[in-house]
Design a protein around this motif. Structure first.
Motif, PDB file in Angstrom:
ATOM      1  N   VAL A   1     -14.439  20.669 -50.749  1.00 48.76           N
ATOM      2  CA  VAL A   1     -13.507  20.226 -49.711  1.00 48.76           C
ATOM      3  C   VAL A   1     -14.170  19.104 -48.913  1.00 48.76           C
ATOM      4  O   VAL A   1     -15.217  19.303 -48.296  1.00 48.76           O
ATOM      5  N   VAL A   2     -13.573  17.928 -48.924  1.00 47.36           N
ATOM      6  CA  VAL A   2     -14.138  16.792 -48.197  1.00 47.36           C
ATOM      7  C   VAL A   2     -13.341  16.443 -46.944  1.00 47.36           C
ATOM      8  O   VAL A   2     -13.817  15.678 -46.093  1.00 47.36           O
ATOM      9  N   ALA A   3     -12.149  16.993 -46.817  1.00 52.07           N
ATOM     10  CA  ALA A   3     -11.352  16.760 -45.606  1.00 52.07           C
ATOM     11  C   ALA A   3     -10.271  17.824 -45.513  1.00 52.07           C
ATOM     12  O   ALA A   3      -9.811  18.350 -46.528  1.00 52.07           O
ATOM     13  N   VAL A   4      -9.902  18.155 -44.290  1.00 57.44           N
ATOM     14  CA  VAL A   4      -8.846  19.131 -44.036  1.00 57.44           C
ATOM     15  C   VAL A   4      -7.712  18.426 -43.303  1.00 57.44           C
ATOM     16  O   VAL A   4      -7.917  17.876 -42.215  1.00 57.44           O
ATOM     17  N   HIS A   5      -6.546  18.420 -43.908  1.00 54.43           N
ATOM     18  CA  HIS A   5      -5.362  17.815 -43.303  1.00 54.43           C
ATOM     19  C   HIS A   5      -4.313  18.896 -43.066  1.00 54.43           C
ATOM     20  O   HIS A   5      -4.394  19.984 -43.641  1.00 54.43           O
ATOM     21  N   ARG A   6      -3.346  18.602 -42.241  1.00 55.17           N
ATOM     22  CA  ARG A   6      -2.256  19.554 -42.025  1.00 55.17           C
ATOM     23  C   ARG A   6      -1.499  19.808 -43.324  1.00 55.17           C
ATOM     24  O   ARG A   6      -0.991  20.904 -43.564  1.00 55.17           O
ATOM     25  N   SER A   7      -1.442  18.781 -44.165  1.00 52.59           N
ATOM     26  CA  SER A   7      -0.700  18.912 -45.417  1.00 52.59           C
ATOM     27  C   SER A   7      -1.502  19.599 -46.507  1.00 52.59           C
ATOM     28  O   SER A   7      -0.940  19.983 -47.539  1.00 52.59           O
ATOM     29  N   GLY A   8      -2.812  19.747 -46.319  1.00 57.68           N
ATOM     30  CA  GLY A   8      -3.605  20.412 -47.339  1.00 57.68           C
ATOM     31  C   GLY A   8      -5.078  20.072 -47.274  1.00 57.68           C
ATOM     32  O   GLY A   8      -5.547  19.393 -46.354  1.00 57.68           O
TER      33      GLY A   8
ATOM     34  N   ALA B   1      -6.373  28.786 -44.262  1.00 57.38           N
ATOM     35  CA  ALA B   1      -7.113  28.954 -43.013  1.00 57.38           C
ATOM     36  C   ALA B   1      -8.566  29.354 -43.222  1.00 57.38           C
ATOM     37  O   ALA B   1      -9.385  29.206 -42.312  1.00 57.38           O
ATOM     38  N   ASP B   2      -8.890  29.866 -44.410  1.00 59.93           N
ATOM     39  CA  ASP B   2     -10.241  30.383 -44.616  1.00 59.93           C
ATOM     40  C   ASP B   2     -11.205  29.347 -45.178  1.00 59.93           C
ATOM     41  O   ASP B   2     -12.363  29.657 -45.444  1.00 59.93           O
ATOM     42  N   ALA B   3     -10.767  28.103 -45.364  1.00 58.02           N
ATOM     43  CA  ALA B   3     -11.628  27.059 -45.921  1.00 58.02           C
ATOM     44  C   ALA B   3     -11.824  25.939 -44.912  1.00 58.02           C
ATOM     45  O   ALA B   3     -10.948  25.661 -44.082  1.00 58.02           O
ATOM     46  N   THR B   4     -12.974  25.278 -44.994  1.00 57.02           N
ATOM     47  CA  THR B   4     -13.277  24.180 -44.096  1.00 57.02           C
ATOM     48  C   THR B   4     -14.007  23.088 -44.865  1.00 57.02           C
ATOM     49  O   THR B   4     -14.325  23.239 -46.053  1.00 57.02           O
ATOM     50  N   VAL B   5     -14.283  21.992 -44.193  1.00 53.42           N
ATOM     51  CA  VAL B   5     -14.987  20.877 -44.826  1.00 53.42           C
ATOM     52  C   VAL B   5     -16.363  21.343 -45.313  1.00 53.42           C
ATOM     53  O   VAL B   5     -17.093  22.021 -44.598  1.00 53.42           O
TER      54      VAL B   5
END
Length: 362
Positions: free
Chosen positions: A51-58, A74-78
């Motif tokens: 995961v390199v970025a978190v957006h509202r869309s995914g 909700a359980d994943a982050t950059v």
């Protein structure tokens, strides 16, 4: 590219590839810690992506020959690693983390906010000007120690300081275990000074308040203007928010760099060990107090008060230590209460649904 909860991610792995490009995975930060969690079969069926970025869309995820947006969760982050299920991207497996930076979310909802995962080194950035704040540095160091990550304090705008050595000395008082470096973020110094921590396949992050030069440092490591920057306010040296979202960037030399927005509020929670590591000197003194429950006020045989009286300890450090301990205990208790309430609510919903189904059957 946008996807819904049942979107398919195309199989971009060549059909005749003899094996998964593990060397290419290493360039994204893949290492034995993650490999031990995955069978060889799973590596082929569900290729690892980061995961390199978190957006509202995914979630924006990347890997060898993969660059996709998958459904949000909700359980994943950059910085997280997922085993990408191309047919059901929303069900991709989240791998265990080797480190996690988190804080109590701003506001009053008593929830945790995930900041970043699987970071090797955090550069805690401050400026050699009136925005320098010792209490803030201690707070960041405790957060990073708690996450089991190597902290390094980076002082920017050293070229503008009349006496940079005094700023370095002040920052060095945070912890004997934390290196302190001073540099000009707009020069070639960042790539030279920070190179011991920015090795190929390593992931580093910049944390600090707005305007201290985090984005400028990221651009310096990249050798390009990846991120827009803004000047600080001249009246109080406070910064303006430039970065609005956390994102990982691959830079020349093979390092991965996480730039983060400035945090206006950094509340610690579940960080008792991180605070103890940051204040090792206080813990060592307290161990020599006559009473195990010494409050370090007027008790006889208090080693902490003795150190203050003898000029070996700044009383302000004692106050900051107490404040962080009290804050962490309060926030940890609040979050524990929230988790208990959530479990109770979930149990109530489950029982209610059982009752509804039973009535329908009857």
């Amino acid at each position: 590219m946008t996807t819904d909860n049942h979107a398919e991610v195309p199989n971009t792995q060549p059909a005749n590839a003899p094996d998964l490009p593990l060397q290419a995975l290493a360039a994204f930060g893949w290492e034995p810690f993650f490999a031990r969690q995955v069978s060889l079969e799973a590596l082929f069926d569900t290729p690892p992506v980061r995961v390199v970025a978190v957006h509202r869309s995914g979630l924006e995820v990347v890997g060898p020959d993969i660059d996709a947006l998958i459904p949000p969760r909700a359980d994943a982050t950059v910085g997280d690693w997922l085993l990408l299920d191309r047919a059901r991207a929303h069900a991709s497996q989240l791998l265990a983390r080797k480190s996690l930076i988190k804080r109590r979310a701003p506001g009053t909802n008593r929830q945790e906010q995930l900041i970043a995962a699987n970071i090797d080194t955090v550069f805690i950035v401050s400026s050699c000007n009136q925005d320098f704040n010792l209490a803030r540095l201690e707070r960041y160091v405790a957060l990073v120690f708690e996450a089991d990550i190597t902290p390094v304090i980076v002082l920017t705008k050293a070229d503008l300081a009349v006496d940079a050595a005094s700023w370095i000395a002040a920052a060095s008082a945070v912890s004997a275990r934390v290196p302190v470096v001073a540099l000009d973020a707009r020069s070639v110094e960042p790539r030279q000074v920070l190179s011991p921590w920015c090795q190929p396949g390593r992931t580093v992050a910049f944390l600090g308040s707005s305007g201290v030069g985090k984005s400028t440092l990221t651009n310096a490591l990249a050798g390009a203007d990846l991120i827009a920057t803004q000047a600080i306010r001249e009246d109080d040296a406070k910064g303006r928010h430039t970065t609005t979202a956390r994102a990982l960037h691959r830079v020349p030399g093979g390092c991965l760099v996480l730039d983060t927005p400035g945090m206006r509020e950094l509340q610690l929670t579940d960080a008792a060990s991180g605070i103890a590591e940051t204040f090792e000197d206080m813990e060592a003194l307290a161990a020599h107090c006559r009473f195990a429950d010494c409050q370090h006020e007027a008790e006889p045989g208090c080693a902490v008060r003795a150190a203050i009286d003898e000029g070996r300890l700044d009383p302000a450090r004692l106050r900051r230590w107490r404040k962080l301990i009290a804050e962490d205990r309060f926030n940890s208790a609040s979050l524990a209460e929230r988790r208990s309430q959530d479990r109770a609510f979930g149990k109530m919903v489950k029982n209610t649904m059982k009752d509804i189904k039973a009535r329908r059957r009857s």
